[in-house]
Design an enzyme around this catalytic site. Sequence first.
Site, PDB file in Angstrom:
ATOM      1  N   ASP A  62       0.842  -1.203   0.000  1.00 31.77           N
ATOM      2  CA  ASP A  62       0.000   0.000   0.000  1.00 31.77           C
ATOM      3  C   ASP A  62       0.879   1.256   0.000  1.00 31.77           C
ATOM      4  OD1 ASP A  62      -2.461  -1.602   0.472  1.00 31.77           O
ATOM      5  OD2 ASP A  62      -1.486  -2.010   2.379  1.00 31.77           O
ATOM      6  N   HIS A 112      -5.002  -2.971   6.807  1.00 35.73           N
ATOM      7  CA  HIS A 112      -4.808  -3.309   5.387  1.00 35.73           C
ATOM      8  C   HIS A 112      -6.172  -3.696   4.819  1.00 35.73           C
ATOM      9  CE1 HIS A 112      -2.949  -4.789   1.751  1.00 35.73           C
ATOM     10  NE2 HIS A 112      -3.568  -5.934   1.902  1.00 35.73           N
TER      11      HIS A 112
END
Lengths: 439, 439
Positions: free
Chosen positions: B251, B279
């Site tokens: 990410d 996440h």
Amino acid sequence: MAVLEISASTYSRSGACLSPNDPLSLRLVVKNRRRSIPCSARRITKILCSVAPNQVQAPELYTTPAGVASKKECFGVFCTTYDLKSDDKTKSWKSLINIAVSGAAGMIANHLLFKLASGEVFGPDQPITLKLLGSERSFQALEGVAMELEDSLYPLLREVSISVDPYEVFQDAAWALLIGAKPRGPGMERAGLLDINGQIFAQQGKALNEVASPNVKVIVVGNPCNTNALICLKNAPNIPAKNFHALTRLDENRAKCQLALKAGVFYDKVSNMTIWGNHSTTQVPDFLNAKINGMPVTEVITDIKWLKEEFTERVQKRGGILIQKWGRSSAASTAVSIVDAIRSLVTPTPSGDWFSTGVYTTENPYGIAEDIIFSMPCRSNGDGDYELVKDVIFDDYLWERIKKTEAELLAEKRCVAHLTGEGNAYCDLPEDTMLPGEQ
Amino acid sequence: MAVLEISASTYSRSGACLSPNDPLSLRLVVKNRRRSIPCSARRITKILCSVAPNQVQAPELYTTPAGVASKKECFGVFCTTYDLKSDDKTKSWKSLINIAVSGAAGMIANHLLFKLASGEVFGPDQPITLKLLGSERSFQALEGVAMELEDSLYPLLREVSISVDPYEVFQDAAWALLIGAKPRGPGMERAGLLDINGQIFAQQGKALNEVASPNVKVIVVGNPCNTNALICLKNAPNIPAKNFHALTRLDENRAKCQLALKAGVFYDKVSNMTIWGNHSTTQVPDFLNAKINGMPVTEVITDIKWLKEEFTERVQKRGGILIQKWGRSSAASTAVSIVDAIRSLVTPTPSGDWFSTGVYTTENPYGIAEDIIFSMPCRSNGDGDYELVKDVIFDDYLWERIKKTEAELLAEKRCVAHLTGEGNAYCDLPEDTMLPGEQ
């Protein structure tokens, strides 16, 4: 994916229009998937970016300076790059080199591209451009590969372009890694496979000849790789014949591993391993010249029956066993062996050792037929070139097998004469010699 | 695959019987796939090798010295290794470390394992053992992976073992990279996924607690990774809570890339990128504290609407777009981000910069709820440990979003209370927050 028709353009971070000499000059962003229109005649090209120009802050149109070629289709963040010499972090780096990879949407490339980008192949001060060649069918997958390369943030990877046109992809390539080849269809004979892939490699040879760096190094992986490499070479007369390689490094690596297993030593103790001949079941892994801990293999492994009857079969069956177990072909270890093959050419060969690669036989010292691509033992001083090793020995058993793989390569050559400019093809391939687990 | 019942044995290259102190001592070759029998009580173990002992020249039986544990299932050539200290090439190397990888037959591991073996993660003087955890179903594929590792001849890769038993695989592990997780089945709610994977991570936490190195570093990749990491941590009370990580590095990398694209700069100009929280789609890529060319992002990208409304979505949609284009999930770039996550812990963080990782919140300086795994900005001096970065700023917009991802993680925690030893689970997850393209 934004695709819009504009003139070749660029933009700066600040939005100011740039002169071509500006150290912050950005790369041209153009698409040119078809070669039918000469590039100089084009006014309208396409931009292909994962960000469209109107999503970049204050983009400015940029007119291509006269004489500046614009044959590139860059991807996403790689459309934007700095002059490396103007940046403290990168100013001591070598100049950017172009690496072209065909079959770039396939699994071997999916391993290889990230290794190339990481610096483990060309070193930590060698920035690279990856130029990815795919097919119309795989074009979306190529975009996916480029996206993953973006998200990997490799500092050495400065440009990525994708295309289906070899004339674009091979432009100024220093290395061409030709992985892509058609798999054999149901019922297709080896002759048919030679023909269908031969046509691809003839076209790629012509493209390399026309647009690649004059000293481009070409490594052919797509099967049948020796004869594909020969076809490529014959269609690229301006490139030194010595620069064409057929990958036999995975065979070499597997042979080293099998000798290590048999001797009960770690694989780093095995050296001087030659694969002679074709990347097929006629290949000859050479236990006569190989060494274990610096001693001849035959002094360490005294089971000559195993060496003669099992060793070669074990090396060749490896791919087939892997398919059975893993359900896939050996993409990861093939990619590793491509890395090894390149590194063997760009780093000096350790003293006393050598490596195997399929190269052009003309002027070979062994008496192997000239004018074919044959895997032989080589050394390099690390400049990208190599020389054949002279101090190897032969016995009747080794030589007989070398003659058999030579005969096969001569037969394959006759079979593709129409693609090498040597008249009419005559195909008399006796049997299927494709390695298990390969296509 | 030769599997035969013998006592734990070894052999030398020359065939002589070895003493345990011999510098040429070879590794024990034993198989122990089930933990039902205490190891000390076993007399008969199994050898599993791609070469059987009777194919190795002159093998000699070797009696396990009293007190020597023999809980390992080695593979092929990796069953045979030298004492690194006795070899000129390797004597200056660090001591061998064990790296355990779960989901080892999957595609992420297929990229990661070769990166670990190449030395790019732990450095060129760090020999490693790879201990691969798979399932009964994937056991043949694990053998295929191990074969490809053999054929890659990586000098730093000294041992490979494969097993379906976490108690074997995690034995003495210095790193545990937990990639394996069950994918969500059709119609399965997130709560169901949390439960089914939570059970796996509870078991793996117990195994780590019992057999791993006391200072093992654990990186959880399998989803939902934050809460899986929390479950693992809670089941491993002897391991410092600080050692558990949930991977948010992909990410972070994607966020850097999207900021670079928007600003028209190369991605190496983006720094100080924090991913806050889970996440999942509640994650917060933080543009307030991130920098471009050392300047606050908000001074370089003045399009605040884009930063607030598009940036996060672009980061999160990346995986889904990739599935569409490439037909596969982002295995290669996920593996790269695991490499990045490890390297951030074993190399000093560049001055002024930081990295993101999901870690235990207890004693965090930000006022985030304690006792969850939350992605936060960290720095490391390269010893495997980290400290949280203090000099970050918050505004209402950022804080509001941090509270939302915190609320989600607290809800996930309540949902797995039965797996963390904190009573009865109560599930009130409001919506599906799985990232597109992930399972």
